[in-house]
Enzyme design. Structure first.
Site, short mmCIF file in Angstrom:
data_model
loop_
_atom_site.label_atom_id
_atom_site.label_comp_id
_atom_site.label_asym_id
_atom_site.label_seq_id
_atom_site.Cartn_x
_atom_site.Cartn_y
_atom_site.Cartn_z
N PHE A 187 0.84 -1.20 0.00
CA PHE A 187 0.00 0.00 0.00
C PHE A 187 0.88 1.26 0.00
O PHE A 187 1.79 1.38 0.81
CB PHE A 187 -0.92 0.00 1.23
CG PHE A 187 -1.75 1.25 1.33
CD1 PHE A 187 -2.71 1.55 0.37
CD2 PHE A 187 -1.55 2.15 2.37
CE1 PHE A 187 -3.47 2.71 0.45
CE2 PHE A 187 -2.30 3.31 2.46
CZ PHE A 187 -3.27 3.59 1.50
N MET B 25 -0.52 32.20 -23.57
CA MET B 25 0.62 31.85 -24.43
C MET B 25 0.22 30.80 -25.44
O MET B 25 0.67 30.82 -26.59
CB MET B 25 1.80 31.38 -23.57
CG MET B 25 3.11 31.30 -24.33
SD MET B 25 3.58 32.88 -25.10
CE MET B 25 4.69 33.56 -23.87
#
Lengths: 579, 163
Positions: free
Chosen positions: A120, A487
């Site tokens: 985990f 941009m």
């Protein structure tokens, strides 16, 4: 207790991590807890020297530490858990790596015996971070922790700086298992001995070439800032009357208000900087790396120039552009040695040639000169940056996100001091600006700290408004809101016949309400005449975060802009003009 | 051009992965790679064959130098050097081919180190060119398996790559 038993204090691995950071002088540790680092968090809780800053996303922790390093020159420190905690830090590590920023990132790891079992929250952080950090290490024995941390800070901060990752399996930090603690005072590595001084013969050659040059230019980058060599650089430039250009990373290493400063160079560099560079007969490159955003087409790069290249990293020299006089070493001692030689020689470059060269540069300066059309009814981003500069007397820490606003800030703020312009240059990380501003504000609480951003970038780490509230970080956010990923839109305008594929956002939040929801002040500016009163109000609120949502002209482009595939001096100057 | 780069590397976990990763990240070629510990257990010696123009080779050596675990390295091509590679090759050896393979191995000073009724396994040591030539010479037979060690190299004379 005898003095000997004092020297051999017994600490758990977790306590050693925190103590080593304290002994290294770390004041703030930026991070986020999780299973694999809970022992370390418990050790943090039980002391007061190292203060923890709880971010809302691990990426922000890395940017905070990174920005602290950019402002102070010292490595920032980060603590995150294993698995997703570590992978969330990846963008920040890569950001620091691309800009050579010193940082030490501690990542939790699952217990040693579980590594490789797909446990985990297990991820191979050493593997993931390997190509994006200067070095990484894992802890195999708890008693090695102090030496590993010392080594990490040494590697991060010496030579060409960079981030170092330490992966710490949870069983290395078990509170009940203690070991003798000793923090080493120095590190020596047989395999890593960065060069400090430059080669004297090469330095002599460089000085001779500089004195013989008729059209020289000084091209200085981020290495001058991280290398703490602004004073030496300024002295050298002024002694020889050299025109100075800065890379995006180098802004502030030479005062922008000085007449010898000709602006940033490269893709969005000034007309005069790119012309001066292109026509130079000698380029003195200091702590800069001739990257593609500077050189444009390397085959057409500065055809007449002899190149002197000073850099701490030999691999940066002659990587993209061949250097005629390479000098490997720290920029500060190399420049000092050059200065000493010049003072001793008492010679100057040919004054008639220099006069002619400067005349030419002044002519270039009049061609574009950073002009923009301010007549339109809508606010221009360039004007906003100029006003921010004015109200902060050009002395704020300006932390930028990535996009048009970043280029406008670079072009129009005018940085007169090093370490004040904080942006992600190499990686171009959207979401960098706000956490960066937070990292600076926390460490420089009395300074004006501005985050220049856009409505695209700010939403990549907007959750940090919550961290700002928790730690009282009075950052001023200048959100240049044009409703587009500016941009991207500019490139689509120029190269894709204005087909705005996914560059438009039509469901933006109400940023004023959002700021207020987080407990801050929000101000919206939609008309030009509202700007200055709003800025005045924002900066008067010293200790509060103020979110200025400034609606600007969405049609504005960043100019000059180098023409792709061209030489340094081939540029678009506006939507209708080109060289 | 082909270059043989010899590296002394800290014998630590992750060091080899870092070095190999560098080649992948930066798009450099690895033609062969061989690595093993030295007489000093803290050091590994690695020999790497690559190719590229002068600029690429210069970048490779500089980038390798930057890796924290790289202690020393040399480009063996810069001076006289020796190189050897080991090959184990299993070929079909029945009928007329059985004598032919034996003769060929003798000519190349190879040794037959394993024999079955239908196969030979030949061991051959030499430069990579010599090993290539042997494979060529066996063109008429059926090659079942080829195992090559990659190149090991060392400088001629008194020059050493050591601490």
């Amino acid at each position: 207790m005898t003095s000997q038993s004092k020297q051999t204090e017994m600490l758990s691995g977790a306590a050693m991590v925190i103590r080593a950071l304290a002994d290294e002088g770390v004041e703030y540790l930026y991070g986020y807890p999780g299973g694999a680092v809970l022992h370390i968090y418990d050790a943090l809780f039980q002391q007061t020297k190292v203060k923890h800053v709880l971010v809302r996303h691990e990426q922000a922790a890395t940017h905070m530490a990174d920005a602290y390093a950019r402002a102070s020159g010292k490595a920032g420190a980060v603590l995150v858990t294993s698995g997703p905690g570590a992978t969330n830090a990846v963008t920040g590590i890569a950001t620091a790596y691309m800009d050579s920023i010193p940082m030490v990132v501690l990542t939790g790891q699952v217990m040693s015996h579980l590594i490789g079992d797909d446990a985990f929250q297990e991820t191979d952080m050493l593997g993931i971070s390997r190509p994006i950090c200067k070095h990484n290490m894992s802890v195999r024995r708890p008693e090695d922790i102090p030496a590993i941390i010392k080594k990490a800070f040494y590697i991060a901060q010496s030579g060409r700086p960079g981030p170092v990752v330490i992966d710490i399996p949870k069983d290395m930090t078990i509170p009940s298992q203690t070991f003798p603690y000793h923090y080493p005072s120095e590190v020596k590595l047989r395999s890593y001995q960065p060069k400090l001084k430059g080669h004297s013969g090469q330095i002599k050659k460089a000085v001779t070439a500089l004195l013989a040059a008729k059209k020289p230019i000084l091209y200085a980058g981020g290495g001058v800032i991280m290398g703490g060599a602004s004073n030496e650089l300024t002295e050298l430039a002024q002694l020889l009357n050299l025109p100075v250009t800065n890379t995006l990373m180098g802004l502030g290493c030479y005062p922008a208000s000085d007449i010898q400063f000709i602006g940033m160079l490269g893709m969005h560099g000034s007309y005069e900087a790119n012309q001066t560079m292109h026509h130079a007969d000698l380029i003195l490159a200091v702590g800069a790396r001739f990257d593609d955003r500077v050189t444009n087409n390397t085959k057409k790069f500065c055809p007449d120039a002899t190149i002197i290249h000073i850099d701490i990293d030999p691999a940066s020299i002659s990587k993209t552009i061949n250097a005629h006089i390479p000098i490997v070493g720290l920029v500060q001692p190399v420049l000092s040695e050059m200065l000493a030689l010049l003072h001793h020689k008492k010679k100057k470059p040919d004054s008639a040639a220099m006069k002619k060269w400067w005349q030419q540069i002044y002519e270039w300066r009049t061609v574009h000169g950073g002009r923009y059309d301010n007549a339109a009814p809508q606010l221009k981003p360039q004007y906003v940056i100029e006003q921010v500069s004015k109200i902060t007397k050009g002395d704020a820490f300006v932390c930028s996100d990535v996009g048009q606003h970043q280029m406008f800030a670079a072009q129009y703020y005018g940085f007169n001091k090093p370490n004040r312009w904080i942006n992600s240059g190499g990686l171009g990380t959207m979401g960098f600006g706000l956490p960066a501003a937070m990292g600076v504000k926390l460490n420089y609480p009395d300074a004006d700290v501005v985050c220049v951003t856009g409505e695209g970038s700010i939403q990549m780490n907007i959750q940090e408004l919550s961290t700002c509230k928790q730690y009282g970080l009075g950052v001023k956010i200048i959100n240049l809101n044009n409703g587009y990923l500016g941009m991207v839109k500019q490139w689509q305008d120029m190269n894709y016949e204005s087909r705005y594929a996914s560059s438009y956002m039509d469901s933006l939040p109400d940023f004023v309400k959002l700021a207020e929801a987080y407990g801050h002040v929000g101000i919206r500016v939609t008309e030009p005449e509202q700007l200055i009163p709003a800025l005045e109000r924002a900066f008067a609120l010293k200790d509060q975060l103020v979110f200025l949502d400034i609606h600007i002209d969405p049609k504005e482009h960043v100019y000059p802009m180098q023409i792709p595939g061209g030489a340094m001096n081939e540029m678009f100057l506006s939507k209708t003009e080109r060289t | 051009m082909r270059h043989i780069i010899s590296v002394l590397l800290e014998n630590e976990s992750g060091a080899l992965a870092r070095l190999v990763g560098l080649f992948a990240q930066r798009g450099y070629n690895i033609d062969s790679l061989t690595v093993a510990p030295t007489e000093d257990a803290t050091l590994s010696r690695l020999t790497l064959v690559t190719h590229g123009n002068d600029q690429v080779i210069e970048q490779i050596t500089k980038q390798l130098h930057k890796l924290i675990e790289v202690v020393k390295l040399t480009d063996l091509n810069e001076s006289a050097h020796l190189e050897r590679e080991l090959m184990l090759i299993k070929v079909k050896a029945s009928g007329a081919a059985r004598d032919e393979v034996k003769r060929c191995a003798d000519i190349f000073r190879g040794q037959i180190i394993d024999v079955t009724a239908t196969t030979y396994t030949v061991q051959l040591v030499g430069t990579s060119d010599k090993l290539d030539a042997f494979i060529q010479a066996l063109a008429g037979t059926t090659i079942l398996e080829v195992v090559r060690s990659g190149v090991s190299g060392i400088a001629r004379g008194e020059k050493t790559l050591a601490l």
